[in-house]
Design a protein around this motif. Sequence first.
Motif, PDB file in Angstrom:
ATOM      1  N   PRO A   6       0.813  -1.225   0.000  1.00 62.58           N
ATOM      2  CA  PRO A   6       0.000   0.000   0.000  1.00 62.58           C
ATOM      3  C   PRO A   6       0.842   1.269   0.000  1.00 62.58           C
ATOM      4  O   PRO A   6       0.370   2.304  -0.463  1.00 62.58           O
ATOM      5  CB  PRO A   6      -0.820  -0.128   1.276  1.00 62.58           C
ATOM      6  CG  PRO A   6       0.005  -1.002   2.174  1.00 62.58           C
ATOM      7  CD  PRO A   6       0.738  -1.963   1.303  1.00 62.58           C
ATOM      8  N   ASP A   7       2.075   1.218   0.518  1.00 57.72           N
ATOM      9  CA  ASP A   7       2.906   2.405   0.624  1.00 57.72           C
ATOM     10  C   ASP A   7       4.075   2.308  -0.330  1.00 57.72           C
ATOM     11  O   ASP A   7       4.513   1.206  -0.687  1.00 57.72           O
ATOM     12  CB  ASP A   7       3.427   2.558   2.056  1.00 57.72           C
ATOM     13  CG  ASP A   7       2.299   2.707   3.073  1.00 57.72           C
ATOM     14  OD1 ASP A   7       1.300   3.364   2.704  1.00 57.72           O
ATOM     15  OD2 ASP A   7       2.420   2.150   4.178  1.00 57.72           O
ATOM     16  N   PRO A   8       4.590   3.475  -0.739  1.00 56.87           N
ATOM     17  CA  PRO A   8       5.791   3.438  -1.588  1.00 56.87           C
ATOM     18  C   PRO A   8       6.938   2.752  -0.880  1.00 56.87           C
ATOM     19  O   PRO A   8       7.068   2.799   0.332  1.00 56.87           O
ATOM     20  CB  PRO A   8       6.080   4.918  -1.860  1.00 56.87           C
ATOM     21  CG  PRO A   8       4.777   5.614  -1.632  1.00 56.87           C
ATOM     22  CD  PRO A   8       4.077   4.859  -0.548  1.00 56.87           C
ATOM     23  N   VAL A   9       7.779   2.131  -1.681  1.00 58.51           N
ATOM     24  CA  VAL A   9       8.900   1.363  -1.142  1.00 58.51           C
ATOM     25  C   VAL A   9      10.035   2.327  -0.837  1.00 58.51           C
ATOM     26  O   VAL A   9      10.426   3.151  -1.681  1.00 58.51           O
ATOM     27  CB  VAL A   9       9.358   0.280  -2.133  1.00 58.51           C
ATOM     28  CG1 VAL A   9      10.555  -0.485  -1.582  1.00 58.51           C
ATOM     29  CG2 VAL A   9       8.206  -0.671  -2.418  1.00 58.51           C
ATOM     30  N   LEU A  10      10.593   2.247   0.401  1.00 62.82           N
ATOM     31  CA  LEU A  10      11.753   3.052   0.754  1.00 62.82           C
ATOM     32  C   LEU A  10      12.986   2.427   0.134  1.00 62.82           C
ATOM     33  O   LEU A  10      13.354   1.294   0.471  1.00 62.82           O
ATOM     34  CB  LEU A  10      11.897   3.136   2.269  1.00 62.82           C
ATOM     35  CG  LEU A  10      13.136   3.898   2.780  1.00 62.82           C
ATOM     36  CD1 LEU A  10      13.088   5.366   2.339  1.00 62.82           C
ATOM     37  CD2 LEU A  10      13.252   3.785   4.306  1.00 62.82           C
ATOM     38  N   VAL A  11      13.588   3.178  -0.774  1.00 63.76           N
ATOM     39  CA  VAL A  11      14.786   2.663  -1.431  1.00 63.76           C
ATOM     40  C   VAL A  11      16.012   2.900  -0.556  1.00 63.76           C
ATOM     41  O   VAL A  11      16.856   2.033  -0.378  1.00 63.76           O
ATOM     42  CB  VAL A  11      14.957   3.319  -2.808  1.00 63.76           C
ATOM     43  CG1 VAL A  11      16.226   2.848  -3.494  1.00 63.76           C
ATOM     44  CG2 VAL A  11      13.749   3.035  -3.678  1.00 63.76           C
ATOM     45  N   GLY A  12      16.126   4.091   0.027  1.00 59.52           N
ATOM     46  CA  GLY A  12      17.276   4.423   0.882  1.00 59.52           C
ATOM     47  C   GLY A  12      17.188   5.873   1.314  1.00 59.52           C
ATOM     48  O   GLY A  12      16.220   6.591   1.004  1.00 59.52           O
ATOM     49  N   ARG A  13      18.218   6.284   2.042  1.00 60.25           N
ATOM     50  CA  ARG A  13      18.222   7.658   2.571  1.00 60.25           C
ATOM     51  C   ARG A  13      19.573   8.282   2.289  1.00 60.25           C
ATOM     52  O   ARG A  13      20.621   7.643   2.462  1.00 60.25           O
ATOM     53  CB  ARG A  13      17.948   7.660   4.073  1.00 60.25           C
ATOM     54  CG  ARG A  13      17.952   9.055   4.673  1.00 60.25           C
ATOM     55  CD  ARG A  13      17.740   8.997   6.167  1.00 60.25           C
ATOM     56  NE  ARG A  13      17.723  10.336   6.741  1.00 60.25           N
ATOM     57  CZ  ARG A  13      17.707  10.615   8.050  1.00 60.25           C
ATOM     58  NH1 ARG A  13      17.672   9.610   8.905  1.00 60.25           N
ATOM     59  NH2 ARG A  13      17.687  11.862   8.472  1.00 60.25           N
ATOM     60  N   LEU A  14      19.526   9.545   1.865  1.00 61.08           N
ATOM     61  CA  LEU A  14      20.740  10.304   1.620  1.00 61.08           C
ATOM     62  C   LEU A  14      20.927  11.294   2.772  1.00 61.08           C
ATOM     63  O   LEU A  14      19.958  11.944   3.219  1.00 61.08           O
ATOM     64  CB  LEU A  14      20.646  11.057   0.284  1.00 61.08           C
ATOM     65  CG  LEU A  14      20.385  10.210  -0.966  1.00 61.08           C
ATOM     66  CD1 LEU A  14      20.312  11.115  -2.189  1.00 61.08           C
ATOM     67  CD2 LEU A  14      21.465   9.168  -1.129  1.00 61.08           C
TER      68      LEU A  14
END
Length: 793
Positions: free
Chosen positions: A64-72
């Motif tokens: 249901p939610d966008p997939v967290l790819v990563g964090r900068l």
Amino acid sequence: RPVNASWTLAVLSRFISSRLVFRGLMDTLCYSLQRTGKEGQVLHRSKRGWVWNQFFVIEEYTGPDPVLVGRLHSDVDSGNGNIKYILSGEGAGTIFVIDDKTGNIHATKKLDREEQAQYTLTAQAVARDTNKPLEPPSEFIVKVQDINDNPPEFLHGPYYARVPEMSNVGTSVMQVTATDADDPTYGNSARLVYSILQGQPYFSVEPQTGIIRTALPNMDREARQEYDVVIQAKDMGGHMGGLSGTTEVKITLTDVNDNPPKFPQSVYPMSVSEDRVPGEEVGRLKAKDLDLGDNGLVNYRLVDGDGINMFELSTDSETREAVVKLKKPVDFETKRSYTLKVEGSNPHIDPQFMAWGPYKDEATIKVTVEDADEPPVFVAPNYTFEVEENAPQGTIVGRVHAKDTDITNNPVRYMIPRYTDVEQFFSVNAEDGLITTNRPLDREAQAWHNISVSATEIGGHHQDTKVRVNIKVKDVNDNAPEFAANNEILMCESAAPGKVIETVSAVDKDEMAHRQHFTFSLAPEVAHNHNFSLRDNRDSTASIFVVRKGLNRQTQDVYHLPIEINDNGFPALSSTNTLTIRVCSCDSKDVIQSCNVLPYVLPAGLSTGALIAILACIVILLAIVVLFVALRRQKKEPLILFEEEDIRENIITYDDEGGGEEDTEAFDIATLQNPDGANGFLPRKDIKPELQFPRPGMGRPAANSVDVDDFIKTRIAEADSDPTAPPYDSIQIYGYEGRGSLAGSLSSLESVTTESDLDYDYLQSWGPRFKRLADLYGTKDCCVNDGDDDEDS
């Protein structure tokens, strides 16, 4: 050595999967390296904002939610919100979005690794208020992590394969290959295992390679030729949960020569009528062979039997049957049955199956000869008889004999076909075949008679047989001898006495035998003549010679000498033949020059050559005269034919002027017409027309009521519609002007210098042809035109 180092570990990726957890690591290592050299200097190294390699995101995520790819996260970010993170590259802003404050990257769409396996992106930290870069941009890769979402596929199915029958177990049939779109480098998603779902126990498949092999020995094509095999390919190494795909393989067994030929029957009964001719078919038989093509070919031959010389075998190329044919005529009365032994064998034998032989079979043929009502047979193939010429009617020539070869032995009737004896010289007795003459024969007219005699069986099927009969007419001495060559000879009038002027011979129409001999003598009435004599040479020739001198052709130019010729036949015959002797003039060498009597009116000394020369000159002169006359006649013929009575030119001028209204002797307008055509139509004489056509419906106007303008229009219309007129125009000028008319002279040349008070307004009613005159003289105020206009008018 003092070392200052600082870094930020900024990637902790949690992926939504109960079984798989991936961690993308981004290392931003910023450090300051201070090192004292040999001189005690401190070296400073510039620090870097962030360093990372790649992120991972699982494909086909449907949460249901966008997939967290990563964090900068940058080292310069103090958390006060003054730094803004910017993302660019493949899919930036559409597939991948970044929180410009926190640096979190999310995937907003479902990704498909088979469509695109990785994305290259660029990240940068800038000041929020000035948008100035705080650190140089850095590039990183987002890889799409594969899941098992594609089943194996056979791209080239269905498949067709062939394998020989009776192949050994394990013989390779073919190899099938499936493909899987999943990542072969990750996990077992693309690791395929082959298995056979249908086609056991005849075939098997190797799990890793997909090679199909035979699994049973001695598979017989004659029992079953085609097999439908289903092969499955399953990924995940064939374990539970893997995806699978299937394909069909149609396998056909090809033929080998593993079956010998076999005759369905051991004995074949056949029959043949005795009236059959050699080459006719008696019967057929065929050996069966379950093999195909060349493996099923069968050759046939006769190997034994008492009829091996009476019959022969051949093979029908279409039906592959053995055809029994008659080689020699059979006779029911002589032999009524024959036995034949036939062998059928394969010409192509596979050495692998030699032990299964022999590849041949035999059968027996019983041929029964049937009786037929045959025509009679003459005891001789042909007959030759002799009969003397002039033999009386009814003379026996010879006898022919035929008999019925059937068991019934019916009597035979004879006859002579009329087309073989059109003039009916002979007849045959119908019961005994005796041939006799119908009238005397003449050997000199026809020495041989070739007839036919037919024999028909009485009471049978009216079949007949013909035989050739050659009858020779024997010669008898019934023709008297006569001169062999022309009975006229030429002699010179200056021949001396005793000179032989000719040697004569004789012929006889009778058959010339080597002992035949002719004798010659003068007829009794001329035996004592004083001009010529005869001497028999006793070799069937005689010499004629001159007795007296001084024969003159002017006195007598032809002599007739009767000669009697005798043959030595039995009985001897003789005939009297007249020899014509013509006296001719000769030159000094006794060469004959002329045998005709010349008139005495010819001048003396005029030779024959001179006469020929004179005649030749006369002929040449006559030829010259004829040629001259022909040339004269040709020159007199004009190119364009004119009649002699019509010598007028095409331009006709009338320069007479009448007296106008006061002239009681006004010129008749009819004189302007062709005087020769007053009573009828005459074509123009420019060329002589081949056909003359009457002018349709154009009557001549009356002489006293013709308007000049209408008259001219009529003549122009006649000339235009005249089919005999040449393609050029003829000019006719009508210059007649009446004297004393109100208008005076109509000449434009005269009008220039003449003053006149006459009213010329009536010229306006004369039509367009007089428009120029009306313009010049119609009003008094008009001025004289220039010279060109006058000339035109």
